[in-house]
Write an enzyme that holds these catalytic residues in place. Structure first.
Site, PDB file in Angstrom:
ATOM      1  CG  ASP A 106      -2.014   0.880   1.037  1.00 49.91           C
ATOM      2  OD1 ASP A 106      -2.487   1.179   0.161  1.00 49.91           O
ATOM      3  OD2 ASP A 106      -2.630   1.493   2.116  1.00 49.91           O
ATOM      4  CE1 TYR A 108      -0.022   9.183   3.965  1.00 45.48           C
ATOM      5  CE2 TYR A 108       2.170   9.574   4.230  1.00 45.48           C
ATOM      6  CZ  TYR A 108       0.903   9.938   4.690  1.00 45.48           C
ATOM      7  OH  TYR A 108       0.493  10.722   5.561  1.00 45.48           O
ATOM      8  CG  HIS A 113      -4.268  10.801   2.672  1.00 46.32           C
ATOM      9  ND1 HIS A 113      -5.134  10.792   3.500  1.00 46.32           N
ATOM     10  CD2 HIS A 113      -3.316   9.574   3.072  1.00 46.32           C
ATOM     11  CE1 HIS A 113      -4.936   9.775   4.418  1.00 46.32           C
ATOM     12  NE2 HIS A 113      -4.032   9.109   4.295  1.00 46.32           N
ATOM     13  NE  ARG A 122       5.038  15.250  10.514  1.00 45.25           N
ATOM     14  CZ  ARG A 122       4.530  14.346   9.849  1.00 45.25           C
ATOM     15  NH1 ARG A 122       4.191  13.190  10.168  1.00 45.25           N
ATOM     16  NH2 ARG A 122       4.169  14.597   8.473  1.00 45.25           N
ATOM     17  CD  GLU A 179      -5.993   4.704   4.592  1.00 48.35           C
ATOM     18  OE1 GLU A 179      -5.366   5.468   5.662  1.00 48.35           O
ATOM     19  OE2 GLU A 179      -5.347   3.914   3.828  1.00 48.35           O
ATOM     20  CD  GLU A 181      -5.611   2.913   0.077  1.00 50.73           C
ATOM     21  OE1 GLU A 181      -4.929   2.148  -0.945  1.00 50.73           O
ATOM     22  OE2 GLU A 181      -5.203   3.206   1.207  1.00 50.73           O
ATOM     23  CG  ASP A 213      -5.419  -0.056   3.790  1.00 47.79           C
ATOM     24  OD1 ASP A 213      -5.363  -1.172   3.999  1.00 47.79           O
ATOM     25  OD2 ASP A 213      -4.561   0.783   3.769  1.00 47.79           O
ATOM     26  NE  ARG A 217      -7.395   6.452   9.921  1.00 47.38           N
ATOM     27  CZ  ARG A 217      -6.652   6.593   8.691  1.00 47.38           C
ATOM     28  NH1 ARG A 217      -5.233   6.122   8.656  1.00 47.38           N
ATOM     29  NH2 ARG A 217      -7.007   6.696   7.461  1.00 47.38           N
ATOM     30  CD  GLN A 220      -2.292   4.286  10.815  1.00 51.66           C
ATOM     31  OE1 GLN A 220      -3.465   4.331  10.590  1.00 51.66           O
ATOM     32  NE2 GLN A 220      -1.534   4.691   9.838  1.00 51.66           N
ATOM     33  CE1 TYR A 224       3.850   7.333  12.373  1.00 50.82           C
ATOM     34  CE2 TYR A 224       2.394   7.164  14.328  1.00 50.82           C
ATOM     35  CZ  TYR A 224       2.925   8.129  13.360  1.00 50.82           C
ATOM     36  OH  TYR A 224       3.213   9.412  13.358  1.00 50.82           O
ATOM     37  CE  LYS A 233      -3.401   1.958   7.299  1.00 55.24           C
ATOM     38  NZ  LYS A 233      -4.092   3.049   6.537  1.00 55.24           N
ATOM     39  CB  THR A 237      -7.149  -4.633   2.512  1.00 57.88           C
ATOM     40  OG1 THR A 237      -6.150  -4.363   3.441  1.00 57.88           O
ATOM     41  CG2 THR A 237      -7.044  -3.837   1.339  1.00 57.88           C
ATOM     42  CD  GLU A 338      -7.242  12.887   4.048  1.00 53.11           C
ATOM     43  OE1 GLU A 338      -6.834  13.838   3.352  1.00 53.11           O
ATOM     44  OE2 GLU A 338      -7.494  11.980   3.481  1.00 53.11           O
TER      45      GLU A 338
END
Length: 394
Positions: A106, A108, A113, A122, A179, A181, A213, A217, A220, A224, A233, A237, A338
């Site tokens: 997968d 990114y 996104h 951040r 997600e 995709e 996917d 969260r 994760q 991660y 994850k 899927t 998001e």
């Protein structure tokens, strides 16, 4: 004999002809092609045992020239009369996972996104990490948990630690997400030690599917660092049952957004493989997003080239997905994290404020692309329902 009538405006006309694996009551799964509201049994019409198999892998492994010839033959076949026994209404068949997934990667690849998540996680730093515009960032997933549309998804359990908690706890995910995709299916693989150049993309890749996917969260976020996605994850899927041939997407081909700085030579495309594909995401029957694939920064040809540039082999049935598809507007974002800005900005669904997924929720993703003769072609849908977490050792 049956003459298949394709309704005006159908997303499954002769410009499309997606492949899938289907069965009817009392019969074994085999390969078919969708035409309008019908499925044509290819084993019964083309007389080739490769289509009597319960997966597309054997046919995909035969290579690009064979894909072209079979597509031409199917077009001739369904333009005339087809044996009655080989034609089935879509409503009368059961679809299955269309290919055996060899490996799953997968990516990114959406700048929108990645930037959104960077601002969320951040807020006082640059949204994109320093490597992001130099290479397609990705991770290896779990091929054994790729499931077909219609398969219920059980809410995962795992460790999670909220910012206001002193230590982690174990339990069901409280921030289950989607997600939206697009996934690409490798037809002919490559040898260990032999990178695949961007120019070989259309010779190697058989077609595309829709992907959801699923992402826990909270699991994760705790796991991660420093190695990336794992249990948040790997629980599921989902993919759509119809594989749209890459041959059907030539009309949808567009340039990717400008890439600056210029990628390193192995990632440069003389004719980029951006795709003008419009997705739609529904939660419990209500459209909550319309992600535009044409906004994706990295192309699938670049993804395949990067995936193999270190000499990693690829195999028939490898699935690599784009990562979440998002556009510049809120209603173009392909994940709830998001859309709701980490849960701080709920949306209205069915008259209720919603952030992340609840048990019983049903998510459906659809997509269309321009057709060669005008109009649109479709990918079908990937639709799944969330079931409660199962009891687990705590």
């Amino acid at each position: 004999m049956t003459r298949i009538e394709v309704p005006d405006g159908s997303l499954f006309g002769l410009d499309n002809l997606p492949y899938g694996v289907f069965s009817t009551q009392g019969t074994a799964p085999r390969v078919g092609v969708r035409v309008g509201d019908h499925v044509v049994d290819l084993a019964a019409t083309l007389g080739d045992d490769v289509f009597a198999q319960p997966v597309l892998n054997g046919f995909m492994a035969q290579g690009h020239a064979r894909w072209v010839r079979v597509r031409e033959r199917i077009t001739e076949l369904v333009s005339g009369d087809v044996p009655d026994a080989a034609v089935h209404a879509v409503s009368d068949v059961r679809t299955h996972l269309p290919f055996e997934v060899a490996d799953y990667v997968d990516f990114y690849a959406s700048e929108h996104h990645a930037s959104n998540l960077g601002r969320l996680f951040r807020p006082n730093a640059e949204p994109l990490m320093p490597n992001w515009k130099h290479l397609p960032v990705g991770y290896h997933g779990r091929a054994g948990t790729v499931v077909v549309s219609g398969t219920d998804v059980v809410r995962p359990c795992g460790q999670r630690k909220a910012p206001d908690e002193d230590s982690p706890t174990f339990g069901e995910s409280r921030r289950l997400d989607i997600e939206a995709e697009l996934g690409f299916v490798v037809g002919t693989g490559s040898e260990l030690g032999s990178p695949v150049p961007v120019e070989e993309f259309e010779q190697r890749v058989f077609g595309a599917v829709l992907v959801n996917d699923w992402s826990a969260r909270d699991i994760q976020a705790w796991e991660y660092v420093p190695l990336g996605p794992f249990l948040g994850k790997s629980f599921a899927t989902s993919i759509s049952p119809w594989v749209v041939p890459l041959l059907a997407l030539e009309t949808a081909r567009v340039a990717t957004p400008p890439q600056a700085p210029q990628p390193l030579p192995y990632l440069r495309e003389s004719s980029p493989w951006g795709l003008d594909i419009a997705l739609e995401v529904e939660l419990n029957g209500q459209v909550i997003s319309r992600p535009p694939y044409r906004e994706m920064y990295w192309s699938p040809a670049q993804m395949l080239a990067h995936m193999t540039v270190n000499g990693a082999s690829s195999r028939t049935g490898d699935l690599f997905a784009s990562g979440t598809i998002s556009g510049p507007e809120r209603d173009q974002r392909g994940a709830l994290i998001e859309i709701t800005w980490g849960g701080k900005e709920p949306i209205q669904v069915g008259g209720e404020e919603r952030t992340f997924l609840r048990d019983g929720d049903e998510v459906a993703i659809t997509a269309t692309a321009p057709a060669a003769s005008g109009g649109r072609i479709g990918f079908g849908e990937v639709r799944n329902r969330i079931l409660p977490a199962k009891g687990a050792q705590r």
